[in-house]
Design an enzyme around this catalytic site. Structure first.
Site, PDB file in Angstrom:
ATOM      1  N   CYS A 168      -4.323  -8.310 -12.229  1.00  0.00           N
ATOM      2  CA  CYS A 168      -3.883  -7.398 -13.122  1.00  0.00           C
ATOM      3  C   CYS A 168      -2.970  -6.396 -12.690  1.00  0.00           C
ATOM      4  O   CYS A 168      -2.628  -5.643 -13.557  1.00  0.00           O
ATOM      5  CB  CYS A 168      -5.311  -7.073 -13.583  1.00  0.00           C
ATOM      6  SG  CYS A 168      -6.352  -7.853 -14.518  1.00  0.00           S
ATOM      7  N   HIS A 219      -3.636  -0.263 -16.917  1.00  0.00           N
ATOM      8  CA  HIS A 219      -4.116  -1.723 -17.206  1.00  0.00           C
ATOM      9  C   HIS A 219      -5.123  -1.632 -18.067  1.00  0.00           C
ATOM     10  O   HIS A 219      -6.085  -0.699 -18.337  1.00  0.00           O
ATOM     11  CB  HIS A 219      -4.790  -2.227 -16.049  1.00  0.00           C
ATOM     12  CG  HIS A 219      -5.380  -3.521 -15.986  1.00  0.00           C
ATOM     13  ND1 HIS A 219      -4.999  -4.343 -16.794  1.00  0.00           N
ATOM     14  CD2 HIS A 219      -6.608  -3.984 -15.425  1.00  0.00           C
ATOM     15  CE1 HIS A 219      -5.653  -5.428 -16.832  1.00  0.00           C
ATOM     16  NE2 HIS A 219      -6.581  -5.441 -15.973  1.00  0.00           N
ATOM     17  N   ASN A 230      -8.247  -7.830 -22.494  1.00  0.00           N
ATOM     18  CA  ASN A 230      -7.589  -7.775 -21.131  1.00  0.00           C
ATOM     19  C   ASN A 230      -6.468  -8.947 -21.098  1.00  0.00           C
ATOM     20  O   ASN A 230      -7.081 -10.115 -20.780  1.00  0.00           O
ATOM     21  CB  ASN A 230      -8.651  -7.727 -20.172  1.00  0.00           C
ATOM     22  CG  ASN A 230      -8.192  -7.644 -18.673  1.00  0.00           C
ATOM     23  OD1 ASN A 230      -7.078  -7.865 -18.272  1.00  0.00           O
ATOM     24  ND2 ASN A 230      -9.051  -7.049 -17.723  1.00  0.00           N
TER      25      ASN A 230
END
Ligand code: COA
Length: 323
Positions: free
Chosen positions: A116, A240, A270
């Site tokens: 990520c 993020h 996500n």
């Protein structure tokens, strides 16, 4: 990370694009799949829905094409394609090869996998190539985590999703946008978040949460220090998008009010490599970033990795795109 040497060729972002699969999975849909509730997911994560479906190549082509169109850059003039993904369509070749072909690019193409944190890794890499002579680089962040999510595991099924975001980076005369950057990794923590080849994601949510806040704050602080700026100077943080409580906690520790954070996770979940470019594009499309603003990008992910960068939007006052 050492400071950026003076007089290296800088760059600015001149176009951006996003792609999300059509299929939307709401928290209410998840209630039918695992033992959970909309109320629990909303309260514990901030996520209300996510998009699932599509391939890494397909989503990358969509977001990449949109970014190229916005910048007005001829695809044949792109000098390099960097695709950040932790979910390539194949082991070999890199997904970027098919994206390069479908977009009509005539340049080198490679994948970056830093989970990520990957989009920031890729963006820093692209600035490095521009410092070494490239003029135009396409950077894409795409993940299709639905394919490696166990949809019977409520621990992970509530979090992960698919999406893509892309930016066109062009070399400029004068100072570019990147004031500082920081890339970190701690392989001793890989056991907390991983997926074996052909398997699904395993996660120790509590440990990831605890470490995530710490490493985001550490990385962001390093980037701010390298740039010689403080939290008060940051106009917008683009973090993020994993869990709104992680973002809130990191912002509290950094001294940045949540009103100065871009969040899209309530509608995207996500999306790993795509999450920062999706949140950046959302902020740009809503006029939340103006020329001269300082933007802090900060991510964390499996590895565990962390990455951050401070951008002065639009570069210095005399930043003009090189022909
Ligand atoms: N739905 C409903 N209840 C759930 C649940 C779910 N999906 N998951 C756990 N619960 C229950 C637990 O069984 C526990 O019940 P108990 O108190 O009766 O024992 C309670 O909710 C709290 O569980 P806990 O695991 O402590 O929740 P949490 O607040 O830590 O939230 C995560 C769990 C996964 C949302 C959170 O830890 C997290 O976001 N971690 C980071 C993950 C991440 O960011 N991963 C990607 C990194 S790139």
């Amino acid at each position: 990370m050492p400071a950026i040497p003076a007089n290296v060729r800088g760059a600015v972002i001149t176009g951006w694009g996003t792609a999300l699969p059509e299929k939307v999975l709401t928290n209410h849909d998840l209630e039918q799949m695992v033992d959970t509730s909309d109320e629990w997911i909303t309260e514990r994560t901030g996520i209300k829905q996510r998009h699932v479906g599509g391939s890494t190549v397909g989503l990358s082509v969509q977001s990449g094409r949109a970014a190229l169109e916005m910048s007005g850059v001829d695809p044949a003039s792109i000098d390099a394609l960097v695709l950040s993904t932790t979910t390539p369509d194949r082991c070999v070749p890199a997904s970027s090869a098919a994206v390069q072909h479908e977009l009509g690019l005539r340049c080198g193409a490679f994948d970056v996998n830093a989970a990520c944190s990957g989009f920031v890794y890729a963006l820093v890499q692209a600035h490095g190539m521009i410092a070494m002579g490239a003029k135009k680089v396409l950077v894409i962040g795409t993940d299709t985590l639905a394919r490696i999510t166990d949809w019977t595991d409520r621990n992970t099924a509530i979090l992960f999703a698919d999406g893509s975001g892309a930016v066109v980076l062009e070399a400029v005369e004068g100072p570019g946008q990147l004031l500082s950057w920081d890339l970190d990794a701690d392989g001793s923590a890989e056991k907390y978040l991983y997926s074996d080849i052909g398997s699904t994601i395993h996660m120790d949510g509590k440990e990831v949460f605890r470490r995530a806040v710490r490493i985001m704050v550490d990385s962001a602080t390093k980037s701010m220090n390298h740039a010689g700026v403080t939290a008060d100077d940051v106009a917008l943080v683009v973090p993020h998008q994993a869990n709104v409580r992680i973002i809130q906690s990191a912002c509290d520790k950094l001294g940045i009010p949540m009103e100065r954070a871009s969040t899209v996770l309530h509608r995207t979940g996500n999306t790993s490599s795509a999450s920062i470019p999706l949140a950046l594009a959302d902020a740009l499309n809503n006029g939340r970033i103006q020329r001269g603003d300082l933007v802090l990008l900060v991510g964390f992910g499996a590895g565990m990795t962390a990455a951050s960068a401070i951008l002065r939007w639009g570069g210095g006052t005399d930043a003009a795109v090189l022909a």
